[in-house]
Design a protein around this motif. Structure first.
Motif, PDB file in Angstrom:
ATOM      1  N   HIS A  57       0.828  -1.198   0.000  1.00 28.19           N
ATOM      2  CA  HIS A  57       0.000   0.000   0.000  1.00 28.19           C
ATOM      3  C   HIS A  57       0.868   1.256   0.000  1.00 28.19           C
ATOM      4  CE1 HIS A  57      -3.473   2.491   0.593  1.00 28.19           C
ATOM      5  NE2 HIS A  57      -2.909   3.059   1.655  1.00 28.19           N
ATOM      6  N   GLY A  58       0.630   2.123  -0.955  1.00 27.09           N
ATOM      7  CA  GLY A  58       1.370   3.378  -1.045  1.00 27.09           C
ATOM      8  C   GLY A  58       2.719   3.259  -1.730  1.00 27.09           C
ATOM      9  N   LYS A  59       3.097   2.070  -2.150  1.00 23.08           N
ATOM     10  CA  LYS A  59       4.378   1.863  -2.826  1.00 23.08           C
ATOM     11  C   LYS A  59       4.175   1.918  -4.335  1.00 23.08           C
ATOM     12  CE  LYS A  59       7.656   0.867   0.121  1.00 23.08           C
ATOM     13  NZ  LYS A  59       8.885   1.605   0.135  1.00 23.08           N
ATOM     14  N   THR A  60       5.041   2.630  -5.012  1.00 23.30           N
ATOM     15  CA  THR A  60       4.990   2.632  -6.466  1.00 23.30           C
ATOM     16  C   THR A  60       5.793   1.444  -6.988  1.00 23.30           C
ATOM     17  OG1 THR A  60       6.975   3.991  -6.709  1.00 23.30           O
ATOM     18  CG2 THR A  60       4.848   5.159  -6.538  1.00 23.30           C
ATOM     19  N   LEU A  61       5.471   1.018  -8.185  1.00 23.54           N
ATOM     20  CA  LEU A  61       6.222  -0.073  -8.801  1.00 23.54           C
ATOM     21  C   LEU A  61       7.686   0.314  -8.952  1.00 23.54           C
ATOM     22  CD1 LEU A  61       6.101  -2.900 -10.005  1.00 23.54           C
ATOM     23  CD2 LEU A  61       5.460  -1.867 -12.193  1.00 23.54           C
ATOM     24  N   GLU A  62       7.928   1.570  -9.265  1.00 23.83           N
ATOM     25  CA  GLU A  62       9.308   2.042  -9.405  1.00 23.83           C
ATOM     26  C   GLU A  62      10.083   1.901  -8.101  1.00 23.83           C
ATOM     27  OE1 GLU A  62      11.874   5.873 -11.022  1.00 23.83           O
ATOM     28  OE2 GLU A  62       9.708   6.051 -10.803  1.00 23.83           O
ATOM     29  N   SER A  63       9.474   2.260  -6.985  1.00 22.73           N
ATOM     30  CA  SER A  63      10.187   2.141  -5.707  1.00 22.73           C
ATOM     31  C   SER A  63      10.405   0.678  -5.333  1.00 22.73           C
ATOM     32  CB  SER A  63       9.446   2.885  -4.591  1.00 22.73           C
ATOM     33  OG  SER A  63       8.232   2.254  -4.280  1.00 22.73           O
ATOM     34  N   PRO A 112       0.927  -8.585 -16.122  1.00 30.61           N
ATOM     35  CA  PRO A 112       0.448  -8.808 -14.747  1.00 30.61           C
ATOM     36  C   PRO A 112       1.099  -9.986 -14.015  1.00 30.61           C
ATOM     37  CG  PRO A 112      -1.398  -8.422 -16.228  1.00 30.61           C
ATOM     38  CD  PRO A 112      -0.167  -8.549 -17.086  1.00 30.61           C
ATOM     39  N   TRP A 113       1.371 -11.105 -14.700  1.00 32.21           N
ATOM     40  CA  TRP A 113       1.966 -12.254 -14.008  1.00 32.21           C
ATOM     41  C   TRP A 113       3.366 -11.919 -13.504  1.00 32.21           C
ATOM     42  CZ3 TRP A 113       6.563 -14.163 -15.633  1.00 32.21           C
ATOM     43  CH2 TRP A 113       6.937 -13.943 -16.958  1.00 32.21           C
ATOM     44  N   ALA A 114       4.127 -11.158 -14.283  1.00 36.23           N
ATOM     45  CA  ALA A 114       5.488 -10.792 -13.870  1.00 36.23           C
ATOM     46  C   ALA A 114       5.441  -9.786 -12.724  1.00 36.23           C
ATOM     47  CB  ALA A 114       6.261 -10.225 -15.051  1.00 36.23           C
ATOM     48  N   ARG A 115       4.510  -8.851 -12.811  1.00 38.64           N
ATOM     49  CA  ARG A 115       4.369  -7.867 -11.744  1.00 38.64           C
ATOM     50  C   ARG A 115       4.013  -8.567 -10.432  1.00 38.64           C
ATOM     51  NH1 ARG A 115       1.616  -2.042 -11.842  1.00 38.64           N
ATOM     52  NH2 ARG A 115       1.708  -1.626  -9.617  1.00 38.64           N
ATOM     53  N   SER A 116       3.141  -9.552 -10.489  1.00 36.97           N
ATOM     54  CA  SER A 116       2.766 -10.300  -9.289  1.00 36.97           C
ATOM     55  C   SER A 116       3.974 -10.980  -8.657  1.00 36.97           C
ATOM     56  CB  SER A 116       1.705 -11.350  -9.612  1.00 36.97           C
ATOM     57  OG  SER A 116       0.514 -10.739 -10.001  1.00 36.97           O
ATOM     58  N   LYS A 117       4.833 -11.550  -9.498  1.00 39.26           N
ATOM     59  CA  LYS A 117       6.034 -12.214  -8.983  1.00 39.26           C
ATOM     60  C   LYS A 117       6.989 -11.212  -8.333  1.00 39.26           C
ATOM     61  CE  LYS A 117       6.053 -16.312 -11.832  1.00 39.26           C
ATOM     62  NZ  LYS A 117       6.933 -17.323 -12.359  1.00 39.26           N
ATOM     63  N   VAL A 118       7.125 -10.043  -8.936  1.00 39.53           N
ATOM     64  CA  VAL A 118       8.002  -9.012  -8.377  1.00 39.53           C
ATOM     65  C   VAL A 118       7.437  -8.510  -7.047  1.00 39.53           C
ATOM     66  CG1 VAL A 118       8.855  -6.651  -8.738  1.00 39.53           C
ATOM     67  CG2 VAL A 118       9.008  -8.333 -10.583  1.00 39.53           C
ATOM     68  N   GLU A 119       6.134  -8.305  -6.993  1.00 39.17           N
ATOM     69  CA  GLU A 119       5.514  -7.864  -5.748  1.00 39.17           C
ATOM     70  C   GLU A 119       5.673  -8.917  -4.650  1.00 39.17           C
ATOM     71  OE1 GLU A 119       1.571  -6.919  -7.103  1.00 39.17           O
ATOM     72  OE2 GLU A 119       2.132  -4.853  -7.600  1.00 39.17           O
ATOM     73  N   ALA A 120       5.542 -10.193  -5.011  1.00 37.75           N
ATOM     74  CA  ALA A 120       5.736 -11.272  -4.035  1.00 37.75           C
ATOM     75  C   ALA A 120       7.183 -11.302  -3.544  1.00 37.75           C
ATOM     76  CB  ALA A 120       5.351 -12.613  -4.650  1.00 37.75           C
ATOM     77  N   MET A 121       8.127 -11.078  -4.440  1.00 33.34           N
ATOM     78  CA  MET A 121       9.537 -11.040  -4.055  1.00 33.34           C
ATOM     79  C   MET A 121       9.780  -9.888  -3.074  1.00 33.34           C
ATOM     80  SD  MET A 121      12.855 -10.395  -6.476  1.00 33.34           S
ATOM     81  CE  MET A 121      13.564 -11.980  -6.796  1.00 33.34           C
ATOM     82  N   TYR A 122       9.139  -8.761  -3.318  1.00 29.68           N
ATOM     83  CA  TYR A 122       9.281  -7.597  -2.444  1.00 29.68           C
ATOM     84  C   TYR A 122       8.714  -7.888  -1.055  1.00 29.68           C
ATOM     85  CZ  TYR A 122       8.867  -2.822  -0.726  1.00 29.68           C
ATOM     86  OH  TYR A 122       8.953  -1.686   0.040  1.00 29.68           O
ATOM     87  N   VAL A 123       7.528  -8.484  -0.996  1.00 32.94           N
ATOM     88  CA  VAL A 123       6.911  -8.820   0.285  1.00 32.94           C
ATOM     89  C   VAL A 123       7.786  -9.807   1.050  1.00 32.94           C
ATOM     90  CG1 VAL A 123       4.925  -9.953   1.367  1.00 32.94           C
ATOM     91  CG2 VAL A 123       4.563  -8.286  -0.464  1.00 32.94           C
ATOM     92  N   ASN A 124       8.347 -10.791   0.347  1.00 41.49           N
ATOM     93  CA  ASN A 124       9.253 -11.756   0.999  1.00 41.49           C
ATOM     94  C   ASN A 124      10.501 -11.071   1.531  1.00 41.49           C
ATOM     95  OD1 ASN A 124       7.643 -14.023   0.698  1.00 41.49           O
ATOM     96  ND2 ASN A 124       8.491 -14.512  -1.307  1.00 41.49           N
ATOM     97  N   MET A 125      11.039 -10.101   0.781  1.00 37.93           N
ATOM     98  CA  MET A 125      12.211  -9.356   1.232  1.00 37.93           C
ATOM     99  C   MET A 125      11.879  -8.602   2.518  1.00 37.93           C
ATOM    100  SD  MET A 125      14.245  -6.186  -0.587  1.00 37.93           S
ATOM    101  CE  MET A 125      12.976  -4.989  -0.139  1.00 37.93           C
TER     102      MET A 125
END
Length: 76
Positions: free
Chosen positions: A10-16, A56-69
């Motif tokens: 929430h509040g995070k841009t894809l760029e960040s 969308p599938w790639a974005r989901s994977k990147v977002e999941a990687m970020y949450v795991n980090m």
């Protein structure tokens, strides 16, 4: 709004998100984890954003990687 208070995206841009992942892991590791050309061949934030916004599938994977980090950082 209250439903979002526990959402780490929430509040995070894809760029960040991409920038933080690259600073933490580096392009090579990111490309190994998520095999997409914008991470493995001449990687840049700009090319990654262009691809991830259209895929969308790639974005989901990147977002999941970020949450795991974030989860791993909070455990330490």
């Amino acid at each position: 709004m209250e439903t979002q208070k526990n959402n780490p995206l929430h509040g995070k841009t894809l760029e960040s998100i991409v920038t933080e992942l690259e600073a933490h892991y580096g392009w090579e590791y990111m490309g190994h984890q998520i095999n997409i050309r914008c991470f493995t061949q001449d990687p840049s934030v700009k090319s990654s954003l262009k691809f991830l916004r259209r895929t969308p599938w790639a974005r989901s994977k990147v977002e999941a990687m970020y949450v795991n980090m974030l989860k791993k950082q909070s455990e330490n």
